[in-house]
Design a protein around this motif. Structure first.
Motif, short mmCIF file in Angstrom:
data_model
loop_
_atom_site.label_atom_id
_atom_site.label_comp_id
_atom_site.label_asym_id
_atom_site.label_seq_id
_atom_site.Cartn_x
_atom_site.Cartn_y
_atom_site.Cartn_z
N HIS A 1 41.38 29.59 14.65
CA HIS A 1 40.39 28.72 15.25
C HIS A 1 40.27 27.26 14.20
O HIS A 1 40.29 27.48 13.02
CB HIS A 1 39.24 29.33 15.25
CG HIS A 1 38.42 28.88 16.55
ND1 HIS A 1 37.65 27.41 16.42
CD2 HIS A 1 38.18 29.23 17.90
CE1 HIS A 1 37.38 27.26 17.54
NE2 HIS A 1 37.46 28.19 18.60
N GLU B 1 38.82 32.61 26.85
CA GLU B 1 38.10 32.77 25.88
C GLU B 1 36.69 32.23 26.10
O GLU B 1 35.58 32.83 25.80
CB GLU B 1 38.39 32.10 24.27
CG GLU B 1 37.77 32.63 23.36
CD GLU B 1 36.45 32.26 23.13
OE1 GLU B 1 35.39 32.96 22.67
OE2 GLU B 1 36.12 30.90 23.07
N GLU B 2 36.61 31.07 26.84
CA GLU B 2 35.35 30.33 27.00
C GLU B 2 34.50 31.16 28.27
O GLU B 2 33.37 30.83 28.27
CB GLU B 2 35.49 28.81 27.24
CG GLU B 2 36.34 28.36 26.32
CD GLU B 2 35.36 27.95 25.08
OE1 GLU B 2 34.12 28.44 25.04
OE2 GLU B 2 35.96 27.40 24.15
N HIS C 1 41.64 24.85 21.65
CA HIS C 1 42.57 25.75 22.22
C HIS C 1 43.67 25.39 22.26
O HIS C 1 44.85 26.33 22.11
CB HIS C 1 41.79 26.51 23.15
CG HIS C 1 40.82 27.00 22.87
ND1 HIS C 1 39.93 28.12 23.88
CD2 HIS C 1 39.74 27.16 21.78
CE1 HIS C 1 38.80 28.46 23.26
NE2 HIS C 1 38.62 27.89 22.24
N CYS D 1 37.44 22.56 22.14
CA CYS D 1 37.32 23.55 21.43
C CYS D 1 38.82 24.00 20.60
O CYS D 1 38.63 24.81 19.64
CB CYS D 1 37.00 24.98 21.91
SG CYS D 1 36.09 26.02 20.56
N ASP E 1 43.90 31.35 21.79
CA ASP E 1 43.21 31.26 23.10
C ASP E 1 43.85 30.13 23.54
O ASP E 1 44.26 29.13 22.94
CB ASP E 1 41.83 31.36 23.00
CG ASP E 1 41.30 30.67 21.96
OD1 ASP E 1 41.75 29.84 21.36
OD2 ASP E 1 40.08 30.84 21.66
N GLU F 1 32.59 34.79 20.04
CA GLU F 1 33.84 34.62 19.94
C GLU F 1 34.71 35.94 20.28
O GLU F 1 34.26 36.86 19.87
CB GLU F 1 34.45 34.04 18.52
CG GLU F 1 35.87 34.29 18.24
CD GLU F 1 37.16 33.41 19.19
OE1 GLU F 1 36.65 32.26 19.39
OE2 GLU F 1 37.63 34.10 20.05
N HIS G 1 45.17 25.95 18.82
CA HIS G 1 45.59 27.28 18.52
C HIS G 1 46.79 27.60 19.11
O HIS G 1 47.52 28.29 18.39
CB HIS G 1 44.55 28.01 19.04
CG HIS G 1 43.00 27.49 18.58
ND1 HIS G 1 41.97 28.16 19.34
CD2 HIS G 1 42.53 26.95 17.74
CE1 HIS G 1 40.82 27.69 18.60
NE2 HIS G 1 41.07 26.67 17.57
NI NI Z 1 37.09 28.27 20.84
#
Ligand code: NI
Length: 377
Positions: free
Chosen positions: A151, A126-127, A93, A91, A66, A318, A96
């Motif tokens: 993640h 995603e959030e 991302h 987070c 994400d 998620e 990722h």
């Molecule tokens: Ni996340």
């Protein structure tokens, strides 16, 4: 693959966080990196986000990152901390995205050996949420047989991967109730129906759903988080608004909690001569990691020298769970700690975990495609 290039890519994304559905620069950078490596972009009707394809023919699997950031003011001491006030990759991302880009570059180098195709998915929002639903709607995953997500997990150090079959993240539902009574002078409660008292009874009563109605072994949660009533001291308000969230890991428990909450709200309102309207908003389902894929990833991670632990369960949501409703999948959490938790202004992902994670995800995709080939022969 040039490892420095990958680290710079990660730092660049970290410096320039973008919120859900606004990831235009991020998307541009990802597409540039894929095209520079001569990785084909899949046609997908996505305003932000991108999908690259590696491999010529055969079964198709997907690796998912994400890409969006959070409305958080970064408080880390990183040299490459966010340059955008009030926005931060809190987070991981960005991490990722870099992991999956690295895996894509490695898979491209081995393209001739691949026993199928790999779609590298850079999912927006995603959030927000909403990104996974948008990706599914685009149809870009319709030929995908298996999907692996990554993640960060700040409780484990680089070199550790956390994997677990079944639920690692919760179903996330929201409730919003309006209790309607009859407003009156605070000195004449007998002339009205005081919904402040009704709401108070409801708020206390819902606490018993987890303690009295749920199995003691179920990880159910009900939180009331937002209450609005009245606007002054000497008027009993006409109505009270109560909002909150329900988190569950199991579909039966999910239905039971909803049922109990609605019954309590209705019966309590009725008992006081009030009324209630209930707005129930169904969110993502609980994650359901496929056992075979989780076992496959665990075995391979151990072979590659990682320490593998069972993912701790979380009642956070998620949206990778939406993919797993349609495609068998496994969610791989990469130790990037120790650090403050995800979504915290001091969250940091240790870069030492980046390159090894890319190598692992490429190896996982390549090996899983090979295993599919063996099945078919
Ligand atoms: Ni996340």
């Amino acid at each position: 693959m040039n490892e420095n290039y990958l680290r710079e890519f990660f730092e660049d994304l970290h410096r320039h966080p973008e919120l859900s559905f606004e990831e235009r620069r991020t998307t541009q950078k990802i597409k540039e990196a894929l095209l520079k490596a001569q990785i084909e972009l899949a046609a997908a009707a996505l305003p932000t986000g991108a999908v690259g394809v590696i491999g010529k023919q055969g079964p198709v699997i997907a690796l998912r990152a994400d890409i969006d950031a959070l409305p958080v003011q970064e408080e880390s001491a990183l040299t490459y901390r966010s340059e955008v006030p009030g926005k931060m990759h809190a987070c991981g991302h960005d991490f990722h995205s870099a992991v999956i880009l690295g895996a894509a570059l490695l898979l491209k180098e081995r393209e001739a050996e691949l026993k199928g195709r790999v779609k590298v998915l850079f999912q927006p929002a995603e959030e927000a949420p909403g990104g996974a639903a948008q990706v599914l709607k685009s149809g870009v995953l319709s030929d995908v047989q298996a999907i692996f997500g990554v993640h960060t997990i700040p409780t484990f150090a680089p070199g550790t991967l956390a994997i677990r079959e079944g639920a690692t993240h919760a179903a996330v539902d929201k409730f919003a109730l309006t209790f309607k009574g009859k407003g009156t002078h605070a000195a004449h409660p007998d002339l009205g129906i005081d919904t402040t008292v009704v709401a108070a009874h409801f708020i206390c009563a819902v606490q018993t759903i987890v303690s009295r109605n749920s199995s003691p072994f179920a990880a159910n949660l009900v939180s009331v988080t937002h209450v609005e009533a009245g606007s002054t001291w000497n008027v009993i308000p006409e109505q009270v608004f109560v909002e909150g969230t329900v988190r569950t890991l199991d579909e039966q428990e999910r239905a039971k909690v909803k049922d109990r909450l609605e019954n309590l709200a209705t019966a309590i309102a009725q008992g006081f001569g009030a009324e209630v309207t209930i707005d129930w908003v169904v969110g993502v389902n609980a994650m359901q990691n496929d056992r075979e894929l989780s076992d496959f990833a665990t075995r391979l991670a151990r072979e590659d020298g990682f320490a593998v632990v069972r993912s701790p369960q979380s009642l956070g949501g998620e949206d990778f769970a939406l993919y797993e409703q349609r495609i068998k999948g496994a969610f791989i959490q990469i130790g990037t700690g120790p650090s403050a938790p995800n979504h915290n202004p001091r969250f940091v992902a240790d870069q030492k975990a980046l390159v090894p994670a890319s190598y692992f995800m490429a190896h996982l995709a390549q090996s899983y495609l090979e295993s599919l080939g063996h099945e078919q022969h």
